[in-house]
Design a protein around this motif. Structure first.
Motif, PDB file in Angstrom:
ATOM      1  N   VAL A 264      10.566  -3.104  29.249  1.00  0.00           N
ATOM      2  CA  VAL A 264      12.011  -3.263  29.267  1.00  0.00           C
ATOM      3  C   VAL A 264      12.442  -4.040  30.497  1.00  0.00           C
ATOM      4  O   VAL A 264      13.267  -4.928  30.436  1.00  0.00           O
ATOM      5  N   GLY A 265      11.784  -3.695  31.602  1.00  0.00           N
ATOM      6  CA  GLY A 265      12.220  -4.329  32.833  1.00  0.00           C
ATOM      7  C   GLY A 265      11.851  -5.797  32.901  1.00  0.00           C
ATOM      8  O   GLY A 265      12.646  -6.617  33.318  1.00  0.00           O
ATOM      9  N   VAL A 266      10.660  -6.109  32.487  1.00  0.00           N
ATOM     10  CA  VAL A 266      10.191  -7.464  32.731  1.00  0.00           C
ATOM     11  C   VAL A 266       9.965  -8.234  31.443  1.00  0.00           C
ATOM     12  O   VAL A 266      10.681  -9.169  31.137  1.00  0.00           O
TER      13      VAL A 266
ATOM     14  N   ALA B  10      12.901  -7.677  28.783  1.00  0.00           N
ATOM     15  CA  ALA B  10      14.193  -8.244  29.135  1.00  0.00           C
ATOM     16  C   ALA B  10      14.198  -9.756  28.962  1.00  0.00           C
ATOM     17  O   ALA B  10      15.244 -10.360  28.834  1.00  0.00           O
ATOM     18  N   ALA B  11      13.000 -10.316  28.973  1.00  0.00           N
ATOM     19  CA  ALA B  11      12.937 -11.772  28.937  1.00  0.00           C
ATOM     20  C   ALA B  11      13.657 -12.376  27.730  1.00  0.00           C
ATOM     21  O   ALA B  11      14.599 -13.145  27.906  1.00  0.00           O
TER      22      ALA B  11
ATOM     23  N   LYS C 145      15.673 -11.034  25.801  1.00  0.00           N
ATOM     24  CA  LYS C 145      17.037 -10.546  25.761  1.00  0.00           C
ATOM     25  C   LYS C 145      17.946 -11.436  26.596  1.00  0.00           C
ATOM     26  O   LYS C 145      18.935 -11.978  26.124  1.00  0.00           O
ATOM     27  N   ALA C 146      17.512 -11.626  27.845  1.00  0.00           N
ATOM     28  CA  ALA C 146      18.340 -12.400  28.761  1.00  0.00           C
ATOM     29  C   ALA C 146      18.454 -13.838  28.270  1.00  0.00           C
ATOM     30  O   ALA C 146      19.528 -14.432  28.259  1.00  0.00           O
ATOM     31  N   ALA C 147      17.315 -14.360  27.806  1.00  0.00           N
ATOM     32  CA  ALA C 147      17.334 -15.737  27.343  1.00  0.00           C
ATOM     33  C   ALA C 147      18.239 -15.839  26.117  1.00  0.00           C
ATOM     34  O   ALA C 147      19.008 -16.771  25.967  1.00  0.00           O
TER      35      ALA C 147
ATOM     36  N   CYS D 118      20.834 -13.969  25.094  1.00  0.00           N
ATOM     37  CA  CYS D 118      22.275 -13.887  25.208  1.00  0.00           C
ATOM     38  C   CYS D 118      22.819 -14.989  26.102  1.00  0.00           C
ATOM     39  O   CYS D 118      23.971 -15.354  26.034  1.00  0.00           O
ATOM     40  N   CYS D 119      21.946 -15.521  26.903  1.00  0.00           N
ATOM     41  CA  CYS D 119      22.381 -16.613  27.744  1.00  0.00           C
ATOM     42  C   CYS D 119      22.501 -17.887  26.895  1.00  0.00           C
ATOM     43  O   CYS D 119      23.506 -18.586  26.922  1.00  0.00           O
TER      44      CYS D 119
ATOM     45  N   SER E 111      18.854 -21.685  27.597  1.00  0.00           N
ATOM     46  CA  SER E 111      17.517 -22.069  28.042  1.00  0.00           C
ATOM     47  C   SER E 111      16.933 -23.138  27.121  1.00  0.00           C
ATOM     48  O   SER E 111      17.281 -23.235  25.974  1.00  0.00           O
TER      49      SER E 111
END
Lengths: 200, 598
Positions: A184-186, A189-190, A192-194, A196-197, A200
Motif C-alpha cells: 500500500v505504501g510503496v 500507491a504507485a 493509484k497516484a499515477a 489519479c494524477c 504521467s
C-alpha cells in the motif's frame, strides 16, 4: 511464499453456549485428541490453538472460549467480533441450553461467521430432552452446520472441527495481508497516484 | 561486552539497546545476537552515515525516498522540510488552496481521505510531479498548496520526524489513519533489513517442534533469525520513537472515570462471581496484578499486549492446574474442564485487584495499533478479556452477583462512594447502623485491627501541602521526622480484615499530603485526590504485636478526611470484634503512640 509446502490458514473460532454444556471439554477434547501428531502445548484453558490437516491445506484454529453464565452475556459480542467460525454448544439433556443456543444462532445469523451447532453429551442418551431430528430440521432451516457430539467419548468431535475447516472459505486471505503492508505504501500507491494524477 | 561497543549514532537508538538487555530474560538466548544485528541495521536505516549523505550513495539499507503527505499540520510544529528540497529561494511562493483537492478521494474506495496521512514514493508523489510539470511550463511554485502538508524524507529519522509533526491525539489518530501508516513503515523497514540480513524464508517452512519435546535446539534454529523477531524489534523501535505523540502522558478523563469505577468494586471476592477461592489466590495471580499495574509505563502497544497476555496466561495456567489437581487427575472428558467460565471471572477479579492506571488509554492504544492477525491470537484474547473486565465493572449490578450477604452490596458501595466523595463519616453512621441492625451476620466476616502507616519520601513542605488539602494540622502522631533529606511520617490506620486476611487499610489523607502528586481537578468532587504518590515514596503498614509485621503497601485511593473522628466512627459502626488472629488488645485508634524509628 511456502512454495510446494501446504498453505496454512489461520481462523478465529469462538465457542458459545451456556455454562454447563461442556463447551470447554469439547475443545479440550479436540485440542488434545490423539489424532494429531504435532500439538501446541496447552493445558486446558480459555484460549487454545489446534490445527486440522486437510489434503492440500492446513487450517490453524485460534479457539476463543467464552463465559456462558448469564451475567457475562452482554460481554460476549467482544469475543465473537471478527470470528471466522462459531461453535454453538448445547446440552442434549437440557432444553434451556438449546433455547440459549437458538438465541446465539439468530444473533450471529447476520454476520459473516460460519455457524456450527453442536449438541453435546450424546453419551447421556438416556436423559435426552432435545430431539435430534427437530434440531436437524431447525439447522437446515437456518442453514447452519449441525452435529451431535460427546466430549466424553470423543464422538464426532474431530469430525465437527474438520467439517468446519472444510467449509471455511479460504480465499488466500493470508497472502493478501502479507502483501498489504509494503504494497500500500510503496508498490500499491504507485498506480493509484499515477492514476489519479493522470499526467504521467 | 557492551562497554566495547561504539556509542550509538543517535540518542534514540540507545533505547532499543537498553530494552534488549533489559528483556534478555524473555528473549531466547539464540535471539540475542540477532537483536544486536537488527539494532545495527536499524541504526543505518535511521540515518545512513555521513558518507551516504548525498543522493547517489544508496545501500541496501537505505529507505526509498518517500514523501509523507497529510492534512495541514498544527501551526506550532516546526518545518521539517529540507532547505534544499523546499522551493528554491527567491521563487515566488504562490499559495494555492485546494489544488490537491483531486487527491482527496481514494480512487479505490471513493472515501474522503483528505484527512488521512499517506506515505508515497517520491517518484509518485503528486507534489513532485506537479512541481516538475510546473517547471517544464516555466511556472514555479505550482505545487505550493497550503491546505496539505508535504514532507519529503530520506531516512527513517526524517520519516519519524514528519510523523511527529501531526497532532495525534486519539481522535486525530483515526482520521489520520496513523495505525496504517505506522504498520506500512514497520513492514517496509523490516523488509529492507530482512533482505539485507538475507533471512531465509525457506527455513520458516520447517515445522518448528514443541521446544519441550526436544532436548536440544537444532543448530539451524540457532543461526536463523526470525522475521517475526525482526518485525517485533522494528515495531518496538518505531513506537518508542513516537510514543509520546501517540500515548497520553497524563490520565485522561475516561481513564480516571474507569479507575474510580473499578475502585468501587474493590471489595468483590471470588464467591461473588461463583469462583472457587483457591483459583483466585495463587502466587501467579499476585504476579499478574503486578504485571498489569505497570502496563501504562510500557512504550509500545505490542509490549502492552505481550504483558497482558502473559498476565492472562500465568493466572489461567495456575488456576487450571489447581482445578485439575483438585479433581485428582486431569480428566478432560469430565463435565467440568477449566475454561472461560472460570477464566473470565478470574481475570475480572485480577483487573479489579490491580486497577491499572490509565487502563482505558492502554486498551484503546493496544487495540488501535495492532494488526488483525495479532487480534486473533492469545494477545487479542487477553485484550478482549481485559476489555470485558472493564465493561463488567462499568455495568456491574447487584443482581449479577452471587452469595451477597444481606446489605453487603449497599454497605460496600456506600462506604466506597462516600469515601470517594470525601463525605464526613459522621453522616454515614445511620447507614452503618442500619446494616448492622439488619443482623449480626451482615458484617460478620469483616473484622478490623488498628495499624500504623509509615510513609517516607523526599523532603516537602508539610504545612503547605496540608493547607492544599484544606487541613489545618497534621494527624501524624510521630513525626514529621527529617533525616538525610527524607521526610518520615507515621500515623494510625485502620485495617479491615476479610476472611482472616487484611483487605484494605484506611488512614487520613493528611498523612500522605506531602507525598501526593497533585489534586485531581473536579472529577467527582473537588476533594478527590489523585491517588498517586511521588515516585520515591515508600509506604508501609505495620501490624503491631509482639512480633510486629511490616508489609509494603500501595496506595489505592486517597481522600481527605478528618482522620481520627472518622476512623473512630467507622470502628464503632462496624461494631465487630477485632480479628481473632490478633492476640493483643487493640488500643484506641489515634493513640498508638508508636514512634517512627526509621
Amino acid at each position: 511464499m511456502s512454495g510446494a509446502a501446504q498453505n496454512v490458514f489461520h481462523f478465529k473460532l469462538v465457542l458459545l453456549g451456556d455454562a454447563s454444556v461442556g463447551k470447554s471439554c469439547l475443545v479440550v477434547r479436540f485440542a488434545k485428541g490423539e489424532f494429531y501428531e504435532y500439538q501446541e502445548p496447552t493445558i486446558g484453558a480459555a484460549f487454545m490453538t489446534q490445527t486440522v490437516n486437510l489434503n492440500s491445506e492446513v487450517v490453524k484454529y485460534e479457539i476463543w472460549d467464552t463465559a456462558g453464565q448469564e451475567r457475562y452475556k452482554s460481554l460476549v459480542p467482544m469475543y465473537y467480533r471478527g470470528a471466522a467460525a462459531a461453535v454453538i454448544v448445547y446440552d442434549i439433556t437440557s432444553k434451556e441450553s438449546f433455547d440459549a443456543a437458538k438465541g446465539w444462532v439468530s444473533e450471529l445469523q447476520g454476520t459473516n461467521t460460519l455457524i456450527a451447532l453442536a449438541g453435546n453429551k450424546v453419551d447421556l442418551e438416556a436423559s435426552r430432552v432435545v430431539e435430534r431430528e427437530a434440531v436437524r430440521a431447525y439447522a437446515e432451516q437456518m442453514g447452519v452446520l449441525f452435529m451431535e457430539t460427546s466430549a466424553k467419548s470423543g464422538q464426532n468431535v474431530q469430525e465437527l472441527f474438520r467439517e468446519i475447516a472444510v467449509r471455511l472459505p479460504k480465499d488466500s486471505e493470508e497472502d493478501d495481508e502479507k502483501a498489504k503492508g509494503f504494497g500500500v505504501g510503496v508498490k500499491g500507491a504507485a498506480p493509484k497516484a499515477a492514476g489519479c494524477c493522470g499526467w504521467s | 561486552m557492551f562497554g566495547k561497543l561504539p556509542p550509538p549514532a543517535c540518542p534514540g537508538l540507545c533505547y532499543l539497546l537498553t530494552f534488549i538487555i533489559g528483556a534478555s530474560e524473555i528473549v531466547p538466548r539464540h535471539q540475542a545476537a540477532w537483536s544486536l544485528r537488527f539494532n545495527s541495521c536499524l541504526q543505518t536505516v535511521w540515518e545512513p552515515g555521513p558518507g551516504g549523505h548525498g543522493r547517489g550513495q544508496r545501500t541496501e539499507l537505505t529507505l526509498p525516498e518517500l514523501c509523507v503527505l497529510g492534512p495541514e499540520r498544527e501551526a506550532s510544529a516546526g518545518s521539517l522540510v529540507n532547505p534544499e528540497r523546499s522551493p528554491r529561494p527567491g521563487s515566488r511562493r504562490r499559495k494555492r488552496d485546494g489544488l490537491f483537492g483531486i487527491f482527496s478521494q481514494d480512487p479505490d474506495t471513493e472515501l474522503e481521505v483528505a484527512q488521512a496521512l499517506r506515505m508515497v514514493k517520491t517518484n509518485f508523489c503528486p507534489y513532485h510531479r506537479i512541481a516538475a510539470v510546473g517547471a517544464s511550463m516555466g511556472v514555479e511554485g505550482l505545487a505550493n498548496d497550503a491546505s496539505r502538508s508535504h514532507c519529503p524524507t530520506r531516512n527513517l529519522r526524517e520519516i519519524i520526524g514528519a510523523l511527529r509533526l501531526f497532532r495525534s491525539d486519539r481522535d486525530n489518530q483515526e482520521r489520520l489513519g496513523l495505525a496504517k501508516v505506522i504498520q506500512e513503515l514497520v513492514t517496509m523497514v523490516s523488509e529492507i533489513i530482512s533482505n539485507h540480513c538475507k533471512l531465509s524464508k525457506q527455513h520458516q517452512a520447517i515445522p518448528v517442534q514443541d521446544p519441550e519435546d526436544e532436548e536440544w535446539v537444532r543448530p539451524q534454529l540457532l543461526l536463523q533469525g526470525s522475521e517475526q523477531h525482526l518485525t517485533q524489534s522494528v515495531s518496538r523501535f518505531v513506537f518508542h520513537q513516537l510514543h509520546h505523540r501517540l500515548f497520553p502522558t497524563e490520565p485522561t478523563a475516561e481513564d480516571n472515570r474507569i479507575h474510580l469505577q473499578i475502585q468501587r468494586l474493590w471489595w468483590l471476592r471470588p464467591r461473588h462471581l461463583d469462583l472457587q477461592k483457591a483459583l483466585a489466590e495463587t502466587e501467579q495471580a499476585s504476579e499478574a496484578v503486578k504485571l498489569l499495574q505497570r502496563l501504562h509505563s510500557l512504550r509500545s502497544p505490542n509490549e502492552m499486549l505481550e504483558v497482558m497476555a502473559q498476565a492472562f496466561r500465568i493466572t489461567t495456567q495456575a488456576a487450571c492446574l489447581k482445578s485439575q489437581l483438585a479433581e485428582g487427575i486431569c480428566k478432560t472428558s469430565q463435565d467440568n474442564a477449566f475454561g472461560a467460565d472460570e477464566a473470565l471471572p478470574l481475570f475480572i477479579l485480577i483487573i479489579i485487584r490491580a486497577n491499572p492506571r490509565m487502563l482505558d488509554s492502554v486498551l484503546s492504544y493496544a487495540e488501535r495499533f495492532t494488526t488483525s492477525d495479532q487480534r486473533r491470537t492469545e494477545q487479542g484474547y487477553a485484550l478482549a478479556q481485559a476489555q470485558s473486565a472493564v465493561e463488567f465493572s462499568k455495568r456491574c449490578r447487584k443482581e449479577q452477583l452471587s452469595n451477597l450477604k444481606p446489605g453487603e452490596w449497599e454497605s460496600s458501595l456506600v462506604l466506597t462512594d462516600n469515601f470517594m466523595k470525601g463525605t464526613d463519616l459522621g453522616t454515614l453512621a445511620p447507614t452503618w447502623g442500619d446494616c448492622t441492625s439488619a443482623g449480626p451476620a451482615a458484617m460478620a466476616d469483616v473484622r478490623w485491627c488498628p495499624v500504623m502507616v509509615v510513609a517516607c519520601g523526599p523532603e516537602a513542605d508539610l504545612a503547605e501541602s496540608l493547607s492544599a488539602l484544606g487541613a489545618a494540622k497534621p494527624c501524624a502522631e510521630a513525626g514529621p521526622l527529617l533525616e538525610d533529606g527524607q521526610l518520615h511520617l507515621a500515623a494510625s490506620g485502620f485495617c479491615l480484615w476479610e476472611n482472616e486476611g487484611p483487605a484494605a487499610v484506611m488512614t487520613s489523607a493528611t498523612l500522605l499530603a506531602p507525598f501526593l502528586r497533585k489534586r485531581l481537578a473536579s472529577l467527582v468532587s473537588d476533594r478527590v485526590l489523585d491517588p498517586r504518590l511521588v515516585a520515591t515514596t515508600e509506604l508501609f503498614v505495620v501490624f503491631p504485636g509482639e512480633k510486629p509485621l511490616v508489609a509494603e503497601a500501595s496506595l489505592a485511593a486517597c481522600l481527605p478526611l478528618p482522620a481520627e473522628p472518622s476512623l473512630q466512627l467507622l470502628q464503632a459502626a462496624l461494631d465487630t470484634s477485632p480479628s481473632e488472629e490478633m492476640t493483643w488488645r487493640p488500643p484506641v485508634v489515634g493513640n498508638l503512640g508508636v514512634r517512627c524509628s526509621v
